[in-house]
Design an enzyme around this catalytic site. Structure first.
Site, PDB file in Angstrom:
ATOM      1  N   GLY A  65      54.031  32.314  68.836  1.00  0.00           N
ATOM      2  CA  GLY A  65      52.745  31.705  68.520  1.00  0.00           C
ATOM      3  C   GLY A  65      52.086  30.964  69.665  1.00  0.00           C
ATOM      4  CB  ALA A 118      57.608  35.946  70.376  1.00  0.00           C
ATOM      5  N   GLY A 119      54.869  35.744  71.976  1.00  0.00           N
ATOM      6  CA  GLY A 119      54.235  35.195  73.172  1.00  0.00           C
ATOM      7  C   GLY A 119      52.918  35.836  73.551  1.00  0.00           C
ATOM      8  CG  ASN A 150      52.257  37.294  62.542  1.00  0.00           C
ATOM      9  OD1 ASN A 150      53.075  37.179  61.649  1.00  0.00           O
ATOM     10  ND2 ASN A 150      50.972  37.141  62.278  1.00  0.00           N
ATOM     11  CB  THR A 151      50.261  33.971  66.502  1.00  0.00           C
ATOM     12  OG1 THR A 151      51.444  33.606  65.800  1.00  0.00           O
ATOM     13  CG2 THR A 151      49.284  32.805  66.480  1.00  0.00           C
ATOM     14  CE  LYS A 162      61.281  38.722  64.692  1.00  0.00           C
ATOM     15  NZ  LYS A 162      59.907  38.357  65.035  1.00  0.00           N
TER      16      LYS A 162
END
Lengths: 258, 66
Positions: free
Chosen positions: A160, A186-187, A208-209, A99
């Site tokens: 995040g 992301a987001g 992830n977050t 990645k």
């Protein structure tokens, strides 16, 4: 429904949810969340080993068996740093999928697309399957595909941030144009964001977050698994067009007294 | 001899190989990757690659990330 799979780097996956391993309060929670997500690909970062701590290299024992590691080049700010980190990740993982992230701004963590393209071209030449984290901008996505990347991973919003899909139209343009898999990376903040990404036609979603920092990461991981699966089914089923006016579901004729 | 190890100046025994250095540090070789002077040293060369004075050595591992 027949087996619905997708492939990248010569490997085939049935889960369309990719998850990160950062920001968890503890490893046991992470392990249960990873398992609950049903993900087959999990991202990991490459960092200097803390030589003052025994067992600092122990993340791997908390990743459920059978999951494929996807090393990232997070927090690299130049193409050179990212290429170096990707090579170390390959040595750790003994695979050649990476990645690729090259960050351009600390506050918003948006990619530096100039450095990203430079790194992507270099790594493709070295035989890597490059999965670049990029903006939701179609021309850059096209350039990354032309550079030989194995997929394009466009951001929904800042890493995040939990702001969800900020530019669904751009993402749709990228998805309709690209011949390589397009992921949203992301987001994502909550389950509906993941569903929306899949409904738009994303091949998979990486987050992830949204899971790691949820009040209950394990439950959120399950929610994301279900949301990605539901969004995928809705995409395949084909949604109805949006209409300005109503279209009755019950017959308008044959009413009593008519 | 003096080397730069993960960004810090350190004294290590003379003539160590990469494998020898990992043993000296008590690091499990299968869990890390090593770079000497910005070039990866692959695991099959751990026993033969000798670290020299002034070399810059990076030892990395996987950590949590997104």
């Amino acid at each position: 429904m027949a087996q619905d799979t997708w492939s990248v780097g010569g490997r085939t996956f049935s889960s369309r949810l990719l998850v990160g391993t950062g920001k968890y309060q503890d490893f046991p929670t992470m392990k249960r969340a990873l398992a609950g997500s049903g993900a087959e690909l999990v991202t990991v970062a490459v960092r200097r080993l803390d030589l003052s701590k025994k067992g600092a290299e122990s993340l791997l024992q908390w990743i459920p068996e059978g999951m494929t590691l996807l090393p990232n080049t997070a927090a690299c700010f130049t193409a050179d740093e990212a290429v170096r980190t990707a090579r170390l990740g390959r040595e750790l993982e003994m695979g050649n999928v990476v990645k690729l992230a090259v960050i351009g701004d600390r506050r918003i963590l948006f990619p530096d697309v100039e450095e990203l393209l430079k790194a992507a071209r270099a790594l493709v030449k070295e035989g890597f399957t490059v999965l670049p984290y990029t903006t939701d901008e179609p021309v850059t996505a096209q350039k990354l595909e032309d550079a030989g990347c194995g997929a394009v991973m466009a951001l929904g919003a800042s890493i995040g941030s939990g702001l969800g899909i900020r530019n669904a139209y751009n993402l749709r343009i990228i998805m309709e144009t690209a011949k390589v898999p397009v992921l949203v990376d992301a987001g994502v903040g909550t389950a509906s964001d993941a569903s929306l990404a899949m409904e738009l036609g994303a091949v998979a979603v990486l987050m992830n977050t949204a899971i790691a920092e949820a009040k209950d990461p394990v439950l959120m991981a399950e929610a994301m698994r279900d949301a990605v699966a539901a969004g995928r089914k809705a995409f395949l089923a084909g949604r109805i067009p949006m209409k300005l006016h109503a279209a009755a579901s019950s017959p308008m004729t044959g009413l009593v007294g008519s | 001899m003096q080397v730069k190890l993960n960004g810090e100046i350190r004294q290590i025994p003379d003539g160590l190989t990469v494998g020898g250095l990992l043993g000296h540090l008590g690091v499990k070789a299968e869990r890390v990757a090593v770079e000497v002077n910005e070039t990866v040293v692959t695991k099959d060369r751990y026993a033969s690659y000798h670290i020299g004075p002034g070399d810059s050595v990076e030892i990395v591992a996987f950590v949590g990330g997104g």
